[in-house]
Design an enzyme around this catalytic site. Structure first.
Site, PDB file in Angstrom:
ATOM      1  N   GLU A 163      12.318 -50.462 -70.228  1.00 31.45           N
ATOM      2  CA  GLU A 163      11.924 -50.220 -68.838  1.00 31.45           C
ATOM      3  C   GLU A 163      12.038 -51.477 -67.987  1.00 31.45           C
ATOM      4  OE1 GLU A 163      10.608 -47.010 -67.546  1.00 31.45           O
ATOM      5  OE2 GLU A 163      11.548 -46.240 -69.361  1.00 31.45           O
ATOM      6  N   HIS A 186       3.546 -48.174 -67.395  1.00 34.28           N
ATOM      7  CA  HIS A 186       4.231 -49.475 -67.528  1.00 34.28           C
ATOM      8  C   HIS A 186       3.144 -50.554 -67.612  1.00 34.28           C
ATOM      9  CE1 HIS A 186       7.954 -47.804 -65.225  1.00 34.28           C
ATOM     10  NE2 HIS A 186       8.242 -47.882 -66.504  1.00 34.28           N
ATOM     11  N   CYS A 204       6.126 -52.871 -58.473  1.00 29.15           N
ATOM     12  CA  CYS A 204       7.225 -52.005 -58.930  1.00 29.15           C
ATOM     13  C   CYS A 204       8.439 -52.154 -58.028  1.00 29.15           C
ATOM     14  CB  CYS A 204       6.811 -50.533 -58.878  1.00 29.15           C
ATOM     15  SG  CYS A 204       5.583 -50.081 -60.088  1.00 29.15           S
TER      16      CYS A 204
HETATM   17  N1  LIG Z   1       7.494 -48.778 -61.694  1.00 23.10           N
HETATM   18  C1  LIG Z   1       7.128 -47.594 -60.974  1.00 23.10           C
HETATM   19  C2  LIG Z   1       8.017 -46.472 -61.333  1.00 23.10           C
HETATM   20  C3  LIG Z   1       7.601 -45.158 -60.738  1.00 23.10           C
HETATM   21  C4  LIG Z   1       8.541 -44.054 -61.139  1.00 23.10           C
HETATM   22  N2  LIG Z   1       8.198 -42.806 -60.446  1.00 23.10           N
HETATM   23  C5  LIG Z   1       9.049 -41.777 -60.421  1.00 23.10           C
HETATM   24  O1  LIG Z   1      10.159 -41.827 -60.911  1.00 23.10           O
HETATM   25  C6  LIG Z   1       8.549 -40.514 -59.748  1.00 23.10           C
HETATM   26  C7  LIG Z   1       9.638 -39.678 -59.130  1.00 23.10           C
HETATM   27  C8  LIG Z   1       9.172 -38.301 -58.736  1.00 23.10           C
HETATM   28  O2  LIG Z   1       8.235 -37.767 -59.340  1.00 23.10           O
HETATM   29  O3  LIG Z   1       9.780 -37.723 -57.805  1.00 23.10           O
HETATM   30  C9  LIG Z   1       8.515 -43.833 -62.650  1.00 23.10           C
HETATM   31  O4  LIG Z   1       7.641 -43.094 -63.129  1.00 23.10           O
HETATM   32  O5  LIG Z   1       9.339 -44.448 -63.353  1.00 23.10           O
END
Ligand SMILES: NCCC[C@H](NC(=O)CCC(=O)O)C(=O)O
Length: 445
Positions: free
Chosen positions: A174, A250, A369
């Site tokens: 990640e 994360h 983020c």
């Molecule tokens: N570092 C923060 C990352 C947030 C990201 N959210 C998303 O992809 C949500 C997208 C949505 O639900 O439409 C994730 O979880 O990887």
């Protein structure tokens, strides 16, 4: 020689929406299907970039990705003209379609892991795009992330770009969201801390029960090998599985580090005492400020709701540190009181600045983020594509660009409008000219 940490923030793409795609990410699931505002999301991000630039930080911009991702839909068997592919996917497989529309590349802490030249065997800055295998919508990012990073750091003398790790859950990676670097000075060799959620090849080890651990130990080790890091400047530490099960998907949702400070929640890690002793030993004689927030002061639930730890910890020009926090921290009385008290203590942290990044927060992405950190010396900074560095002109130009191309509102139903594809490609084509990236998107190749 001068050394700085540059923050490269993700520019929010024109299809920013709430599709509830991230199981284990509480905000993403609870805001599923809400109406989004791509225009205000992009502007909130730009305002943060400009504010940091105005505070004297070197600030960069990382371009968003092409969405809807028609090339992926073709790989999945949808055919015809681009418009037909879109209409067919939206009607026959609406969930897959929503996933290929996500603007999730905005969270550039997940774009890659970066090791500065001071830490690596060959003295170059190393980049490995994250494969993001745990979520389908995010697994679409690494190839384009790699091309964009190459176009930004386009000089083989200083920058080394690796291919993302094998696309498999065993090597789930990640990026910088699970990587923190401590150092006495950005130009000195530091301690790179890799935080992982589980062991892929050893099921006897602890792992979360409810939500996925996205980062594996084996992936973290592979990145350290690729980047030529030594044992003496790396530490591998497991995230507490119990907090992953409470929505800490994360590590940057529960800890943040900068220079000689590690700011973290009491429940963040496993084997905390032993691992922190290792960090201190590898860091050297100068003491690390381990700033622990106890569960009594702030619960894990409050940390997940407010993103107290998904804050940026920045070294200001006078040498003190400032916290860049989302307004959600200010709105929670316990967290606001904690931060007000923190800056009066005898630690390097002296200021808190609050920013409205609600459009991103609703998808589980806070200030940290939204940025990828790259520590650079003067010569390396001079080798970065200058068109991606924030200044007054670029800020004005990108705001005009957003005004011209972005919608004020977008609902999940709007994603199947073929016009959105045209709008998005037109916007991105123009953006690659503004940021002088060349051809990086599938529709340009
Ligand atoms: N570092 C923060 C990352 C947030 C990201 N959210 C998303 O992809 C949500 C997208 C949505 O639900 O439409 C994730 O979880 O990887």
């Amino acid at each position: 020689m001068k050394h700085v940490e540059v923050n490269f923030d993700g520019l929010v793409g024109p299809t920013h929406n709430y599709a509830g795609l991230s199981f284990g990410n509480v905000a993403s699931l609870s805001n599923a299907k809400a109406t989004s505002s791509p225009k205000s999301a992009a502007k909130q991000g730009l305002a943060k970039m400009k504010a940091l630039h105005d505070m004297g930080m070197v600030q960069g911009v990382l371009a968003p990705q092409e969405r809807p991702d028609i090339a992926t839909l073709r790989r999945l068997g949808f055919s015809g003209s681009d418009g037909e592919v879109l209409i067919r996917a939206a009607s026959q497989a609406p969930q897959i379609f929503q996933a290929v529309c996500s603007a999730s590349s905005m969270w550039t802490a997940n774009a890659a892991t970066v090791s500065p030249g001071a830490d690596t065997a060959d003295g170059k800055v190393h980049f490995t795009p994250a494969n993001l295998t745990n979520k389908f919508h995010r697994s679409l990012e690494p190839q384009t992330s790699g091309r964009i990073l190459q176009a930004m750091f386009n000089n083989g003398r200083y920058f080394e770009h690796h291919t993302h790790l094998p696309d498999n859950e065993h090597f789930g990676d990640e990026g910088a969201a699970n990587h923190t670097r401590l150092c006495s000075n950005y130009g000195h060799a530091g301690v790179e801390i890799f935080t992982f959620g589980r062991y892929a090849f050893d099921s006897s080890k602890p792992a979360p029960q409810k939500y996925p651990a996205r980062q594996t130990f084996e992936a973290s080790q592979a990145i350290a090998r690729l980047h030529g890091l030594s044992d003496e400047n790396t530490v591998f530490i497991q995230q507490n599985p119990a907090v992953i099960d409470q929505g800490v998907f994360h590590n940057d949702v529960i800890a943040v580090g900068n220079q000689n400070v590690l700011f973290y929640h009491q429940q963040a890690f496993l084997d905390t005492e032993q691992k922190f002793a290792e960090i201190q030993r590898k860091f050297g004689d100068e003491p690390v400020h381990f700033i622990e927030v106890s569960t009594n002061e702030v619960s894990v639930e409050d940390a997940v709701q407010t993103y107290l730890f998904n804050t940026q910890l920045l070294t200001m020009q006078d040498g003190h540190m400032a916290i860049i926090a989302p307004t959600e921290c200010q709105e929670n009385p316990r967290v606001a009181a904690y931060l007000a008290e923190l800056v009066t203590r005898n630690t390097p942290i002296r200021q808190v600045h609050y920013f409205d990044v609600k459009q991103s927060m609703r998808n589980g992405g806070g200030p940290a983020c939204l940025r990828l950190r790259v520590a650079l010396n003067d010569t390396e900074l001079a080798a970065v594509n200058p068109a991606v560095l924030m200044n007054d002109e670029l800020f004005a130009r990108l705001n005009q660009w957003v005004d011209k191309h972005y919608r004020d509102e977008l609902s999940v139903a709007d994603l199947s409008d073929p016009q959105l594809l045209t709008e998005s490609r037109t916007a991105l084509d123009e953006l690659t000219q503004i940021l002088k990236l060349g051809s990086v998107y599938p529709f340009q190749l």
